[in-house]
Design a protein around this motif. Structure first.
Motif, PDB file in Angstrom:
ATOM      1  N   UNK A  11       1.107  -0.897  -0.244  1.00 27.47           N
ATOM      2  CA  UNK A  11      -0.115   0.107  -0.183  1.00 27.47           C
ATOM      3  C   UNK A  11       1.004   0.861   0.319  1.00 27.47           C
ATOM      4  N   UNK A  12       0.628   2.171  -0.742  1.00 25.75           N
ATOM      5  CA  UNK A  12       1.201   3.556  -1.475  1.00 25.75           C
ATOM      6  C   UNK A  12      -0.121   4.471  -1.674  1.00 25.75           C
ATOM      7  N   UNK A  13       0.135   5.591  -0.566  1.00 24.00           N
ATOM      8  CA  UNK A  13      -0.503   6.849  -1.068  1.00 24.00           C
ATOM      9  C   UNK A  13      -0.013   7.719  -0.667  1.00 24.00           C
ATOM     10  N   UNK A  14      -0.519   9.096  -1.717  1.00 24.26           N
ATOM     11  CA  UNK A  14      -0.139   9.855  -2.452  1.00 24.26           C
ATOM     12  C   UNK A  14      -1.959  10.682  -2.829  1.00 24.26           C
ATOM     13  N   UNK A  18      -3.451   5.916  -5.141  1.00 28.48           N
ATOM     14  CA  UNK A  18      -2.473   5.039  -4.051  1.00 28.48           C
ATOM     15  C   UNK A  18      -2.822   3.594  -4.974  1.00 28.48           C
ATOM     16  N   UNK A  19      -1.545   2.846  -3.905  1.00 18.79           N
ATOM     17  CA  UNK A  19      -1.356   1.658  -4.052  1.00 18.79           C
ATOM     18  C   UNK A  19      -2.292   0.858  -3.284  1.00 18.79           C
ATOM     19  N   UNK A  20      -2.958  -0.091  -3.835  1.00 14.64           N
ATOM     20  CA  UNK A  20      -4.134  -0.598  -2.634  1.00 14.64           C
ATOM     21  C   UNK A  20      -3.274  -2.130  -3.043  1.00 14.64           C
ATOM     22  N   UNK A  21      -2.840  -3.054  -1.886  1.00 17.57           N
ATOM     23  CA  UNK A  21      -2.595  -3.949  -1.740  1.00 17.57           C
ATOM     24  C   UNK A  21      -2.313  -5.508  -2.980  1.00 17.57           C
ATOM     25  N   UNK A  22      -1.766  -4.303  -3.448  1.00 18.44           N
ATOM     26  CA  UNK A  22      -0.370  -5.142  -4.540  1.00 18.44           C
ATOM     27  C   UNK A  22       0.451  -6.406  -4.625  1.00 18.44           C
ATOM     28  N   UNK A  23      -0.153  -7.371  -5.425  1.00 14.75           N
ATOM     29  CA  UNK A  23       0.834  -8.711  -4.753  1.00 14.75           C
ATOM     30  C   UNK A  23       0.673  -9.631  -6.254  1.00 14.75           C
ATOM     31  N   UNK A  24       1.697 -10.087  -6.095  1.00 15.43           N
ATOM     32  CA  UNK A  24       2.058 -10.877  -6.992  1.00 15.43           C
ATOM     33  C   UNK A  24       3.412 -11.509  -6.815  1.00 15.43           C
ATOM     34  N   UNK A  43       4.950   2.277 -12.058  1.00 15.74           N
ATOM     35  CA  UNK A  43       5.850   2.577 -11.471  1.00 15.74           C
ATOM     36  C   UNK A  43       6.513   3.117  -9.916  1.00 15.74           C
ATOM     37  N   UNK A  44       5.220   3.826  -9.895  1.00 13.62           N
ATOM     38  CA  UNK A  44       5.030   3.866  -7.905  1.00 13.62           C
ATOM     39  C   UNK A  44       5.253   1.784  -7.828  1.00 13.62           C
ATOM     40  N   UNK A  45       5.116   0.785  -8.146  1.00 12.32           N
ATOM     41  CA  UNK A  45       5.329  -0.198  -7.551  1.00 12.32           C
ATOM     42  C   UNK A  45       6.752  -1.014  -7.448  1.00 12.32           C
ATOM     43  N   UNK A  46       7.486  -0.310  -9.185  1.00  9.89           N
ATOM     44  CA  UNK A  46       8.297  -0.585  -8.897  1.00  9.89           C
ATOM     45  C   UNK A  46       8.879   0.181  -7.899  1.00  9.89           C
ATOM     46  N   UNK A 206      -4.239   1.467  -9.253  1.00  7.90           N
ATOM     47  CA  UNK A 206      -3.441   1.663  -7.879  1.00  7.90           C
ATOM     48  C   UNK A 206      -3.443  -0.349  -7.630  1.00  7.90           C
ATOM     49  N   UNK A 207      -4.499  -0.980  -8.437  1.00 11.05           N
ATOM     50  CA  UNK A 207      -4.509  -2.239  -7.635  1.00 11.05           C
ATOM     51  C   UNK A 207      -4.172  -3.839  -9.069  1.00 11.05           C
ATOM     52  N   UNK A 208      -4.496  -4.099  -8.581  1.00  7.22           N
ATOM     53  CA  UNK A 208      -3.681  -5.579  -9.010  1.00  7.22           C
ATOM     54  C   UNK A 208      -4.890  -6.340 -10.120  1.00  7.22           C
TER      55      UNK A 208
END
Length: 253
Positions: A11-14, A18-24, A43-46, A206-208
């Motif tokens: 999770x990363x919020x701006x 927001x990235x929410x529960x990114x899983x892989x 890019x935020x995920x990386x 922001x979600x997978x």
């Protein structure tokens, strides 16, 4: 099979995003495409994976180690290429390589020279004199010269002409086949994924939306087909239709 990279619940919020529960997760000796339209969170995920930005929640496991606790050790085993980087533009390639090798205990000068020759790079040139495609090749040469076991690439084919993109994708396949290496690369160019990936992770807002091997990924979007569609939907058509809001979790397989 143990994964090379496992991302769990990031999770990363701006403000406004927001990235929410990114899983892989990424298995050894495979290529994963991280796909999504511009601004989706690739890019935020990386950057969250690499601790370039600090996620508020979640974990990253790399080579069966907690990346955030063993960051220095893990970074000795990875190579990172971010498109659009123009570091040391006036420095010659030989100078940049000489500085870079000091950071890696496993730097292999012979391997570096092999890739310099293979990519037809002139070490006497300044970095700014390289084309976009040659810049990516040089950064790949640096990443592979310390025997990186995982390459993390952010939009490496962006801005390249079709011939250069095709050549780079071929190089990715050769690297995974010939080296002990896996690749995670982000892109919004769906045709790149058709030609070289084993697995696909699709990020939307922001979600997978889906993460799976390519065959399973494509099959999970079969419900988007219309009577007029012939054969399997392309990745480009899948993105177009899901971005229009046609994705339905309950209909996916």
């Amino acid at each position: 099979m143990d994964s090379v990279l496992s991302v769990q619940g990031i999770h990363k919020h701006y403000s406004g995003f927001a990235l929410e529960d990114v899983t892989f997760s990424l298995a050894p000796n495979r290529i994963m495409g991280l796909i999504g339209k511009n601004g989706a969170g690739k890019s935020t995920t990386l950057k969250s994976i690499l601790n370039m930005v600090a996620p508020e929640k979640g974990s990253v496991t790399m080579f069966q180690k907690n990346f955030y606790k063993h960051e220095k050790e893990c970074k000795q085993r990875i190579g990172v290429v971010f498109g659009g980087i123009d570091f040391y533009p006036l420095k010659r390639l030989s100078t940049i390589a000489a500085v870079t090798q000091r950071f890696y205990a496993n730097w292999d000068q012979e391997q570096y020279q092999r890739y310099i020759k293979r990519f037809a790079l002139d070490e006497g040139k300044q970095y700014k004199e390289l084309s976009n495609g040659m810049k990516v090749k040089f950064l790949l040469a640096l990443a592979l010269s310390h025997h990186a076991e995982l390459l993390i690439l952010d939009e490496p084919t962006s801005g390249l002409d079709p011939v250069s993109r095709e050549e780079l994708l071929h190089i990715f396949r050769q690297i995974v086949k010939g080296e002990n290496c896996s690749i995670l690369f982000s892109t919004h160019i769906t045709s790149d994924l058709d030609r070289c990936t084993d697995d696909i992770t699709y990020i939307q807002n922001g979600r997978v939306l889906q993460s799976a091997d390519k065959e399973t990924f494509l099959r999970s979007f079969e419900h988007l087909k219309t009577p007029e569609d012939l054969g399997q939907l392309t990745l480009g058509e899948i993105m177009l239709r899901t971005e229009r809001g046609e994705w339905d979790d309950d209909a996916a397989v």
